[in-house]
Motif scaffolding. Structure first.
Motif, short mmCIF file in Angstrom:
data_model
loop_
_atom_site.label_atom_id
_atom_site.label_comp_id
_atom_site.label_asym_id
_atom_site.label_seq_id
_atom_site.Cartn_x
_atom_site.Cartn_y
_atom_site.Cartn_z
N THR A 1 47.72 42.96 6.26
CA THR A 1 47.89 43.98 7.30
C THR A 1 49.19 44.76 7.08
OG1 THR A 1 46.62 42.70 8.91
CG2 THR A 1 48.11 44.36 9.79
N MET A 2 50.26 44.06 6.76
CA MET A 2 51.55 44.71 6.49
C MET A 2 51.43 45.67 5.30
SD MET A 2 54.01 41.34 6.95
CE MET A 2 55.31 42.02 5.95
N VAL A 3 50.77 45.21 4.24
CA VAL A 3 50.62 46.03 3.04
C VAL A 3 49.79 47.27 3.35
CG1 VAL A 3 49.66 46.09 0.70
CG2 VAL A 3 50.90 44.07 1.48
N ARG A 4 48.70 47.09 4.08
CA ARG A 4 47.84 48.24 4.44
C ARG A 4 48.60 49.24 5.32
NH1 ARG A 4 42.36 44.97 5.48
NH2 ARG A 4 41.37 45.40 3.50
N ASP A 5 49.36 48.74 6.27
CA ASP A 5 50.10 49.62 7.18
C ASP A 5 51.12 50.48 6.44
OD1 ASP A 5 48.66 48.60 9.29
OD2 ASP A 5 50.31 47.39 10.10
N GLU A 6 51.74 49.93 5.41
CA GLU A 6 52.78 50.65 4.66
C GLU A 6 52.25 51.38 3.43
OE1 GLU A 6 56.01 51.00 5.57
OE2 GLU A 6 55.45 49.96 7.42
N GLY A 7 51.06 51.02 2.98
CA GLY A 7 50.53 51.58 1.74
C GLY A 7 50.89 50.72 0.54
#
Length: 106
Positions: free
Chosen positions: A61-67
């Motif tokens: 989720t963190m990776v997706r949120d930041e790209g």
């Protein structure tokens, strides 16, 4: 291949064995997801270690949120970068029309 509930530390411990970039695969909401992990690199800013107990689904989720996400685990001196690969469209529908079941006739 990992489970969404495994910790980032556990997964990256296995990634470390490969000594290079890696793809981490997991199933999330019945979809196959690939998380690309770069090699650790002394050119990257050294970031804080991910929180102890952070699970892969939370990290995703963190990776997706930041790209992308620059991160580090307790085993690493240097940081690495993670990003999610774009989804691959399902080929199931395309190929299922070309197949037919041949029964025994019984």
């Amino acid at each position: 291949m990992t489970q969404p509930t495994e910790t980032v530390d556990e997964v990256m411990g296995l990634v470390s064995v490969h000594m290079g970039p890696a793809l981490v695969a997991l199933i999330e909401d019945d979809e196959l997801v690939f998380l690309h992990i770069s090699e650790t690199c002394d050119s990257l800013r050294i970031v804080d270690i991910v929180p102890d107990g952070l699970c892969v689904s939370q990290f995703l989720t963190m990776v997706r949120d930041e790209g992308h996400q620059t991160f580090r685990v307790k085993y690493w001196k240097y940081s690495a970068v993670a990003h999610v690969l774009p989804p691959v469209p399902s080929l199931e529908a395309e190929y299922s029309a070309g197949y037919r079941h041949v029964g025994s006739g019984v």
